[in-house]
Motif scaffolding. Structure first.
Motif, PDB file in Angstrom:
ATOM      1  N   PHE A 251     -59.139  59.616 -41.804  1.00  0.00           N
ATOM      2  CA  PHE A 251     -58.269  58.406 -41.217  1.00  0.00           C
ATOM      3  C   PHE A 251     -58.353  58.420 -39.572  1.00  0.00           C
ATOM      4  N   GLN A 252     -58.075  59.576 -39.087  1.00  0.00           N
ATOM      5  CA  GLN A 252     -57.885  59.533 -37.679  1.00  0.00           C
ATOM      6  C   GLN A 252     -58.918  58.867 -36.805  1.00  0.00           C
TER       7      GLN A 252
ATOM      8  N   LEU B 142     -58.943  55.119 -37.333  1.00  0.00           N
ATOM      9  CA  LEU B 142     -57.739  54.480 -36.643  1.00  0.00           C
ATOM     10  C   LEU B 142     -58.043  54.400 -35.049  1.00  0.00           C
ATOM     11  N   ALA B 143     -58.384  55.779 -34.627  1.00  0.00           N
ATOM     12  CA  ALA B 143     -58.609  55.754 -33.266  1.00  0.00           C
ATOM     13  C   ALA B 143     -59.577  54.605 -32.757  1.00  0.00           C
TER      14      ALA B 143
ATOM     15  N   ALA C 193     -52.508  50.533 -35.232  1.00  0.00           N
ATOM     16  CA  ALA C 193     -53.386  51.436 -35.626  1.00  0.00           C
ATOM     17  C   ALA C 193     -53.059  52.646 -34.634  1.00  0.00           C
ATOM     18  N   ARG C 194     -52.837  52.837 -33.465  1.00  0.00           N
ATOM     19  CA  ARG C 194     -52.191  53.982 -32.437  1.00  0.00           C
ATOM     20  C   ARG C 194     -51.065  54.388 -33.366  1.00  0.00           C
TER      21      ARG C 194
ATOM     22  N   HIS D 284     -51.993  56.124 -36.536  1.00  0.00           N
ATOM     23  CA  HIS D 284     -52.854  57.486 -35.938  1.00  0.00           C
ATOM     24  C   HIS D 284     -51.840  58.613 -35.874  1.00  0.00           C
TER      25      HIS D 284
ATOM     26  N   GLY E  75     -51.269  62.035 -38.084  1.00  0.00           N
ATOM     27  CA  GLY E  75     -51.195  63.192 -37.206  1.00  0.00           C
ATOM     28  C   GLY E  75     -50.153  64.287 -37.655  1.00  0.00           C
TER      29      GLY E  75
ATOM     30  N   THR F 294     -66.707  60.483 -36.950  1.00  0.00           N
ATOM     31  CA  THR F 294     -66.050  60.998 -35.760  1.00  0.00           C
ATOM     32  C   THR F 294     -66.983  60.957 -34.393  1.00  0.00           C
TER      33      THR F 294
END
Length: 210
Positions: free
Chosen positions: A53-54, A57-58, A70-71, A74, A78, A185
């Protein structure tokens, strides 16, 4: 009439995270394991799923979420990622303290332990950096570069740890999830162009200076 793109993205994500979890839940290796070990193992599976997901979202790749939301999500994920890692390590500590000590001291004979510990410390470092970001008053470019570098270590360490270990995760679904995490990523890092922006800003600064 086909399904909307937004729905297709969420359906694909649901499949990507549910298949590895379902495969791990049906693993025959769970038959003779105690509950603490099973919980520790599933915490590791959940951590890897959360890792997918990270970058999504980023990079703003999840439809229906604004940049601000989204931030925020995120950051929440985390925190959940840190909690999952803590449960994973704590459960393994309860079942076999010597193995965990060897892993933390990088004295374990199993390579997957080394990669797991590297990923763990990188996760903790990324979370600490995010928590102290405002207090440290980091330059946005420095923050992006540091956070991205840690994210790269986290992904590389987690994938290596998962692929090398023979645990409850089913092989093919584990490989598919690993490839997906790496691909997303890399895409987000390329799209955000963290280092390229820094270079461009330097060139603009030097060209505007007398």
């Amino acid at each position: 009439m086909g399904l909307p793109r937004k729905l297709l993205v969420w359906l694909a994500l649901a499949v990507a995270i549910s298949v590895p979890i379902a495969a791990a839940a049906s693993s025959p290796l769970l038959a003779w394991r105690d509950p603490v070990y099973i919980a520790a193992g599933f915490a590791g599976v959940i951590a890897m799923v959360l890792l997918l997901f990270q970058p999504l979202l980023a990079g703003g790749l999840l439809p229906g979420l604004s940049h601000r939301r989204a931030r925020r999500v995120h950051g929440w994920i985390g925190g959940l990622l840190v909690a999952a890692v803590v449960v994973h390590v704590a459960g393994l500590w309860i079942t076999s303290p010597p193995d965990v000590i060897d892993a933390l001291l990088f004295a374990s004979p199993t390579p997957f332990s080394v990669w797991g510990v590297i990923a763990m410390w990188a996760i903790f470092a990324a979370a600490l950096l995010a928590t102290l970001r405002r207090r440290l008053r980091l330059n946005p470019i420095v923050w992006r570069r540091a956070h991205t570098a840690l994210a790269m270590v986290i992904v590389a360490g987690t994938v290596a740890h998962a692929l090398l270990i023979e645990g409850t995760m089913e092989t093919m679904s584990k490989i598919a999830l690993s490839v997906l995490v790496i691909a997303v990523t890399v895409k987000v890092i390329v799209d955000l162009r963290v280092w390229a922006r820094r270079s461009r800003s330097k060139r603009q600064s030097s060209s505007s200076s007398p």
